[in-house]
Design a protein around this motif. Structure first.
Motif, PDB file in Angstrom:
ATOM      1  N   UNK B 445      33.805  36.910  41.873  1.00  0.00           N
ATOM      2  CA  UNK B 445      35.103  36.821  41.142  1.00  0.00           C
ATOM      3  C   UNK B 445      36.092  37.721  41.785  1.00  0.00           C
ATOM      4  N   UNK B 446      35.852  38.876  42.161  1.00  0.00           N
ATOM      5  CA  UNK B 446      36.680  39.884  42.894  1.00  0.00           C
ATOM      6  C   UNK B 446      37.237  39.238  44.289  1.00  0.00           C
ATOM      7  N   UNK B 447      36.407  38.738  44.818  1.00  0.00           N
ATOM      8  CA  UNK B 447      36.651  37.941  46.373  1.00  0.00           C
ATOM      9  C   UNK B 447      37.785  36.799  45.989  1.00  0.00           C
ATOM     10  N   UNK B 448      37.496  36.114  44.917  1.00  0.00           N
ATOM     11  CA  UNK B 448      38.327  34.897  44.621  1.00  0.00           C
ATOM     12  C   UNK B 448      39.712  35.453  44.288  1.00  0.00           C
ATOM     13  N   UNK B 449      39.719  36.420  43.431  1.00  0.00           N
ATOM     14  CA  UNK B 449      40.659  36.923  42.982  1.00  0.00           C
ATOM     15  C   UNK B 449      41.773  37.653  43.954  1.00  0.00           C
ATOM     16  N   UNK B 484      36.060  29.109  41.672  1.00  0.00           N
ATOM     17  CA  UNK B 484      36.904  30.115  41.188  1.00  0.00           C
ATOM     18  C   UNK B 484      38.554  30.057  41.734  1.00  0.00           C
ATOM     19  N   UNK B 485      38.474  29.889  43.240  1.00  0.00           N
ATOM     20  CA  UNK B 485      39.645  29.789  43.840  1.00  0.00           C
ATOM     21  C   UNK B 485      40.411  28.413  43.488  1.00  0.00           C
ATOM     22  N   UNK B 486      39.680  27.606  43.212  1.00  0.00           N
ATOM     23  CA  UNK B 486      40.408  26.200  42.782  1.00  0.00           C
ATOM     24  C   UNK B 486      41.136  26.449  41.529  1.00  0.00           C
ATOM     25  N   UNK B 487      40.406  26.986  40.627  1.00  0.00           N
ATOM     26  CA  UNK B 487      40.713  27.331  38.953  1.00  0.00           C
ATOM     27  C   UNK B 487      41.812  28.123  39.116  1.00  0.00           C
ATOM     28  N   UNK B 488      41.874  29.446  39.994  1.00  0.00           N
ATOM     29  CA  UNK B 488      42.817  30.429  40.155  1.00  0.00           C
ATOM     30  C   UNK B 488      44.250  29.773  40.583  1.00  0.00           C
ATOM     31  N   UNK B 489      43.991  29.014  41.692  1.00  0.00           N
ATOM     32  CA  UNK B 489      45.005  28.267  42.266  1.00  0.00           C
ATOM     33  C   UNK B 489      45.796  27.503  41.751  1.00  0.00           C
TER      34      UNK B 489
END
Lengths: 158, 588
Positions: B445-449, B484-489
């Motif tokens: 999660x930290x990496x994605x954020x 997670x990156x997809x969801x964050x983006x």
């Protein structure tokens, strides 16, 4: 005609002078093979045998007539006849041989009356051998017809 | 041929008719002859006249003898009576009629009258009366002599005539007899011929019957016959073999009592139909009989038995078609197996086609993915490198290191993304699976954020980690990071500007949940259903860069790892939740 005949008979009786001549006169003589032969029979002797009546037609008369008399076999038995044949002889010497068997095969009678009237000598009397012609077809034959001897006066058992 | 046959019928009939007519005719004639013989043979008038003549002569002679004194009065009376008896006889019915016929009636009356006049002379005879009496008797012999003569002629005429009649009648009888013989001959010949023909026909019939019997008994087909009351009258060996009952057991009994098979509706209807005159057939009827586990399958043919149009009964042929049935069964099985094989092959082909298509789609999507996902790290790297160029000599070693490191991190993420995408494409094509391992979702999660912050530095992201030791999941870290990156983006794109994204990690006994929340208008319900479809873009996406692949990829990758991505119901924004399992075993 018949009344004349009767008159003639009566005349004959009167002439002979015997009142009961017709009962006592010998009317049948039996000769040959009999017990106490020869035998002579008058009307009274014949009347001791049972009387038989035959109703029949004949070849010489018209219609049916009642003939009364005695059975030939009764007569022959009463005389203890022993032959095979009986020669029947008439007053005019007509003679015919009758086999004894006829009298036992058929009720052949020696008739003395026809339709209640006595047979007389100027008719077919005094005795006439009568066959029961109407009761037996075999008797309706010319060979039996000549055995009907009328004016019978003598029987010769042979 | 027909004419000959009718001749054969007419000829005997005509012969019988002729026979009967001629026979009747002959019989009638014979009876007539017989009657005539009986009646006519009784007359002998010549003899009667002769006897009468003799009596008259004897009386005349006796008169002469009495005159001479050689005879008695009684003899005279006797012969007179005898003559009277003769005249009396001639006056009796039959004799009188004959006398009149020959024309001597008057003469006889005269003689009868003469007797009356003679009688007194007899009674009181004296020799003097002799000549008078003899002359009175003279007409008797004269008349009786002529009468005898006439009688002889009349009798012979009659006799001759009668003989002629007899001869004619006999002649006719002889002709009749010849006719009868001819007719009898014809009848005999006809009879002999008919007998011979009948014997020939009988012989042929018997041979045919024997042959039929042989055919029936040796037939491989079961054959049975019933009478009109449906009682069995014929039952051959083959039938006995199939049904398991002998002819002695069934003959005379009703079929329904013989075996249950004959009482099943189609068979019963077929039999009833045949008795009503209808032929019919049934195929492959199962026939169970005692002692056999498996049924025979038989073909049945029903026929009415007729004679001159009248139905006498019915006949049933039963053919054992078990082999054909078995062949059909095998064919059906083969066909089923073939169909199964084909459908299996079709399924394989469909699956291959689908994989091909999905591979093609993924390759196609890959371009979109590149443009969508890969731009962000490229932008980060580009921005870091531009700054470094712009700073040029002014940049010190620390700043250079920091900016170059940022570029490298972005490029490393990009590399990971490329690897993961390729892996996902291969996975989607059914070629490989996810490389799952136990990893710390907090770190991921930290990496994605961090990547998201690097890509969009203006957006604030608040994270809330799971308690230490509680964030271990079984997943492919690269895929989880990509999800997670997809969801964050996605959240960043659709969030209201200047608002904060919230990423919260929490879990239960079996799964870990990572909720990504952004402030935004709620998603319209019509979009919710299609939100996760590939290439779908929501109605609120107008003017927002994107390919519509992010959420599809996120969910596909999550499901590949026994997890999921879902949209939670929310009032103040939009929250997507990624679920990943804690352990190896999939959730049930």
């Amino acid at each position: 005609m018949r009344s004349h005949a009767h008159a003639a008979v009566c005349g004959l009786i009167v002439m002979s002078g015997a009142a009961m001549a017709d009962q006592d006169d010998v009317i049948l003589e039996v000769t040959g093979k009999i017990a106490d032969g020869p035998a002579t029979l008058d009307r009274a002797a014949l009347q001791t045998l049972p009387s038989v009546t035959i109703n029949t037609s004949t070849v010489v008369t018209d219609g049916v007539h009642a003939f009364s008399g005695v059975l030939m076999r009764d007569l022959l038995d009463s005389l203890n006849a022993q032959g095979d044949q009986v020669m029947a002889i008439a007053l005019n010497e007509y003679a015919v041989g009758i086999p004894m068997s006829d009298f036992y095969d058929y009720d052949v009678i020696v008739a003395s009356t026809m339709d209640g009237k006595a047979l007389t000598r100027d008719g077919k009397g005094p005795l006439w051998i009568v066959y029961p012609r109407d009761d037996h077809e075999a008797l309706q034959d010319i060979r039996y017809d000549y055995r009907w001897v009328w004016q019978l006066c003598r029987l010769d058992v042979r | 041929m027909r004419r000959r046959r009718s001749l054969w019928l007419i000829l005997p009939l005509a012969a019988v008719l002729v026979f009967a007519v001629l026979l009747s005719f002959s019989l009638v004639r014979m009876f007539a002859v017989q009657n005539a013989m009986r009646v006519d043979a009784e007359k002998n008038m010549l003899w009667v006249f002769h006897q009468s003549d003799v009596a008259a002569l004897r009386l005349t002679k006796t008169v002469a003898l009495v005159e001479l004194g050689e005879a008695a009065q009684d003899d005279l009376a006797l012969w007179f009576d005898i003559l009277s008896g003769r005249i009396s006889l001639l006056n009796d019915g039959p004799q009188r009629r004959f006398v009149e016929k020959i024309g001597f009636g008057d003469d006889l009356d005269r003689l009868t009258d003469a007797l009356v006049t003679i009688a007194p002379m007899i009674d009181g005879f004296t020799p003097e009366d002799g000549p008078r009496l003899r002359s009175a008797l003279a007409p008797f012999t004269a008349v009786l002599g002529r009468a005898a003569n006439a009688s002889m002629i009349a009798e012979w005429d009659e006799f001759g005539g009668r003989l002629e009649v007899y001869r004619k009648q006999l002649h006719q009888n002889i002709l009749s007899l010849i006719g009868i013989m001819v007719a009898g001959g014809i009848l005999t010949v006809t009879l002999v011929l008919a007998l011979r023909q009948s014997r020939v026909r009988n012989h042929m019939l018997r041979r045919e019957r024997d042959f039929s019997g042989l055919l029936i008994s040796s037939s491989g087909e079961g054959i049975l016959a019933v009478d009109r009351a449906a009682r069995c009258s014929l039952w051959n060996d083959a039938m006995a073999g199939m049904v398991g009952k002998t002819a002695e057991q069934v003959e005379g009994r009703r079929l329904s009592d013989v075996a249950g098979f004959f009482d099943i509706p189609p068979v019963r209807d077929g039999m009833a139909g045949a008795l009503a005159g209808e032929s019919s057939r049934l195929t492959l009827q199962p026939l169970f009989s005692g002692g056999r586990g498996t049924p025979l399958h038989v073909d049945l043919r029903f026929f009415p038995m007729r004679n001159d149009g009248v139905i006498l009964g019915a006949i049933l042929f039963m053919h054992d078609a078990s082999d054909r049935h078995a062949a059909q069964q095998k064919d059906a099985e083969d066909r089923d197996r073939l169909e199964e094989l084909v459908s299996e092959r079709t399924r394989d082909l469909d699956s291959a086609l689908r994989r091909e298509r999905s591979a093609a789609d993924l390759y196609h999507d890959f371009a979109a993915m590149v443009s969508h996902q890969f731009r962000t790290p490229l932008a980060v790297a580009d921005s870091a490198l531009q700054r470094l160029i712009r700073r040029g000599p002014r940049a010190d070693a620390r700043e250079m290191a920091e900016r170059a490191g940022r570029a490298r991190t972005a490029i490393a993420g990009l590399t990971r993304l490329v690897d993961s995408t390729l892996d996902a494409a291969r996975l989607d094509a059914g070629q490989i699976g996810a490389h799952r391992e136990e990893c710390d979702l907090n770190e991921i999660m930290q990496i994605a954020c961090k990547h998201q912050r690097d890509a969009a530095p203006d957006r604030r992201i608040e994270t809330r980690q799971a308690p230490p030791g509680q964030a271990t999941v079984f997943c492919d870290p690269a895929l989880a990071e990509q999800i997670l990156e997809n969801l964050l983006s996605n959240a960043d794109k659709y969030a209201v500007p200047e608002t904060t994204l919230f990423v919260t990690l929490h879990g239960d006994g079996e799964s870990l949940f990572c909720d990504v929340h952004n402030t935004a208008n709620p998603i319209p319900s019509k979009d919710r259903a299609r939100l996760f479809e590939r290439n779908h873009r929501g109605s609120n996406s107008v003017g927002v860069a994107g390919t519509g692949i992010g959420l599809f990829m996120a969910r596909t990758l999550a499901r590949m790892q026994d997890g999921d991505v879902i949209l939670l119901s929310d009032d103040d924004g939009v929250t997507f939740r990624m679920t990943l399992p804690r352990g190896r075993e999939p959730q049930t």
